[in-house]
Design an enzyme around this catalytic site. Structure first.
Site, PDB file in Angstrom:
ATOM      1  N   ASN A  25      36.260  78.376  29.225  1.00 33.87           N
ATOM      2  CA  ASN A  25      36.810  78.965  28.428  1.00 33.87           C
ATOM      3  C   ASN A  25      38.094  77.881  28.447  1.00 33.87           C
ATOM      4  OD1 ASN A  25      36.956  81.483  29.511  1.00 33.87           O
ATOM      5  ND2 ASN A  25      38.661  81.692  28.649  1.00 33.87           N
ATOM      6  N   ASP A  26      39.034  78.587  28.501  1.00 32.51           N
ATOM      7  CA  ASP A  26      40.795  78.001  28.720  1.00 32.51           C
ATOM      8  C   ASP A  26      40.502  77.260  29.451  1.00 32.51           C
ATOM      9  OD1 ASP A  26      41.061  79.988  26.998  1.00 32.51           O
ATOM     10  OD2 ASP A  26      42.368  80.973  27.924  1.00 32.51           O
ATOM     11  N   GLN A  42      38.937  77.924  32.314  1.00 28.87           N
ATOM     12  CA  GLN A  42      38.240  79.330  33.166  1.00 28.87           C
ATOM     13  C   GLN A  42      36.231  78.916  32.751  1.00 28.87           C
ATOM     14  OE1 GLN A  42      39.778  82.830  32.814  1.00 28.87           O
ATOM     15  NE2 GLN A  42      40.604  81.692  33.972  1.00 28.87           N
TER      16      GLN A  42
HETATM   17  C1  FRU Z   1      42.412  83.529  26.177  1.00 27.61           C
HETATM   18  C2  FRU Z   1      41.913  84.490  27.409  1.00 27.61           C
HETATM   19  C3  FRU Z   1      43.317  84.838  28.563  1.00 27.61           C
HETATM   20  C4  FRU Z   1      42.240  85.286  29.981  1.00 27.61           C
HETATM   21  C5  FRU Z   1      41.403  84.118  29.599  1.00 27.61           C
HETATM   22  C6  FRU Z   1      40.347  85.096  30.179  1.00 27.61           C
HETATM   23  O1  FRU Z   1      41.136  83.011  25.691  1.00 27.61           O
HETATM   24  O2  FRU Z   1      41.645  85.790  26.513  1.00 27.61           O
HETATM   25  O3  FRU Z   1      44.002  85.555  27.437  1.00 27.61           O
HETATM   26  O4  FRU Z   1      43.827  85.053  30.905  1.00 27.61           O
HETATM   27  O5  FRU Z   1      41.113  84.109  28.552  1.00 27.61           O
HETATM   28  O6  FRU Z   1      38.893  84.272  30.647  1.00 27.61           O
END
Ligand code: FRU
Length: 433
Positions: A25-26, A42
């Site tokens: 993810n991020d 992530q």
């Molecule tokens: C955003 C989020 C962040 C967190 C991360 C966890 O997409 O929810 O706030 O740090 O993803 O994977």
């Protein structure tokens, strides 16, 4: 994932960063170091759904081809590794060594969220967790995603951290990346009640208003998707004075958690976002991995104060012309469309129309077809008030539009299966990336 949809999973994108295995993810810790663009992200290396978070790592010299590196940060007794940023500590303020790359991130211990740091002396390949972790513990349920920037305003506490805390952004200052003092905060009344996440504070080149504050809200986007927002303003090292209301960074459903590259060799901020929405990110069709980052973009402010975005790489010189208005997908290749006036493009997969793109003098839109997922098949639209050329990048499983000289961008995932076709109408040039 919803059953029966497996065949709709796209091939690997050609010009976008995806995880070699598992889940992404991020974008995290984005930085430019010794001639390479580094993207941490992530990452769940063990499964293609969100799970125990690590930081994955890739780097690139051209922002198109990414080399994958070993997983950078692993969970420890303080928790899993949530989102955060990285800075180059040239003056060894933190004591890890001059030029250390220092990552600042959230550790999540079953919902207890605190901020930690780690350092790398070999370009992000290996990391040491600080013995001082956690370096910041805020009493709040949701307090995460620290983004650190260096500012030179005479205060020895040269590091500024922006942190999402509940429905606000807090600003902290530090001299050594370890001790953090609360300096100020920013909030804005929003109709959406989602959690605020992933803030960033970016310097704009011509001093007035000088700064762009970005943040993300899980459900503030079109049709309840996750949204990235930006607000320009003045920042005095503690207080942020907005010069306008927060506005969407992107008008599509799939552009979230954007972050700017620290130390990018560019006047304007260079950012990347996770192309997804928390609505369906864990459920959409997949070929055993999930997650795609947007093309890197340069953000700037137009004369009317509206945000402009342009691809951060020269797509024209990287691409070659395609003859005619149609194109059939090929592995490892993406299509780049340049248009000056009204343009319409359709993407078709084995089951028929997947998505239609339409740009007129007044608006740019993406309409997705197929009841694949809740909130998926919708029309996403941005109003246009200026003229200018349009750029569209269609990769395996993604559409990005930069309309009217970048006045509006729209980003959307698509699920056309492995083979698909594009047909374009209008004064448009198709080019192969
Ligand atoms: C955003 C989020 C962040 C967190 C991360 C966890 O997409 O929810 O706030 O740090 O993803 O994977």
């Amino acid at each position: 994932m919803a059953s029966g949809l497996e065949g709709l999973a796209p091939a690997r994108p050609a010009v976008h960063l995806t995880p070699p295995v598992g889940w992404m993810n991020d974008p995290n810790g984005l930085c430019f170091l010794d001639g390479r663009w580094h993207a941490f992200y992530q990452h769940n290396p063990d499964d293609a759904v969100w799970g125990p978070m690590h930081w994955g790592h890739a780097s690139s010299v051209d922002l198109v081809k990414w080399d994958h590196h070993p997983v950078a940060l692993w969970p420890d007794e303080l928790g899993t590794i949530f989102s955060g940023s990285a800075v180059i500590d040239h003056n060894n303020t933190s004591g890890f060594g001059a030029g250390a790359l220092v990552a600042v991130f959230t550790q999540d211990l079953q919902g207890l969220q605190r901020q930690s740091i780690a350092a790398s002396l070999d370009g992000g390949l290996t990391w040491n967790m600080s013995n001082d972790n956690p370096v910041l513990a805020v009493e709040a349920e949701n307090c995460r995603d620290p983004k650190v920037v260096a500012i030179d305003d005479g205060d020895p506490r040269c590091w500024v951290m922006v942190l999402a805390v509940g429905d606000r952004i807090q600003f902290y200052r530090s001299a050594d990346l370890k001790g953090w003092d609360l300096a100020g905060e920013f909030t804005w009344e929003m109709a959406a009640d989602g959690v605020w996440e992933c803030p960033d504070l970016m310097r704009l080149p011509d001093g007035d208003p000088g700064w762009l504050l970005t943040f993300c809200v899980t459900n503030a986007g079109p049709h309840g998707h996750s949204a990235s927002l930006a607000v320009s303003g003045h920042f005095n090292g503690a207080r942020f004075e907005p010069s306008a209301a927060p506005a969407p960074v992107d008008f599509g459903p799939d552009f979230y958690a954007l972050q700017s590259f620290h130390a990018a060799p560019a006047d304007n901020p260079v950012v990347m976002g996770w192309m997804n929405s928390w609505h369906y990110s864990n459920f959409h069709p997949s070929n055993g991995w999930r997650g795609i980052q947007s093309l890197p973009r340069q953000l700037s402010l137009g004369h009317d104060g509206r945000l402009l975005a342009a691809p951060a790489l020269d797509l024209l010189t990287r691409s070659s012309p395609v003859n005619g208005p149609t194109w059939s997908s090929k592995p490892d290749r993406a299509i780049y469309i340049r248009a000056d006036g009204p343009v319409r493009a359709e993407i078709e997969g084995g089951d028929g129309l997947v998505a239609a793109i339409e740009i007129t003098g007044q608006s740019a839109s993406i309409t997705r077809q197929g009841e694949l997922l809740e909130g998926y098949a919708q029309r996403y639209e941005a109003e246009l008030t200026q003229s200018g050329g349009h750029e569209i990048v269609i990769d395996h499983g993604s559409i990005e539009i930069f309309a009217a000289g970048g006045q509006a961008t729209l980003s959307a995932l698509t699920f056309p299966g492995k083979e698909w076709h594009v047909r374009v109408e209008g004064q448009a040039e198709l080019r192969l990336l």
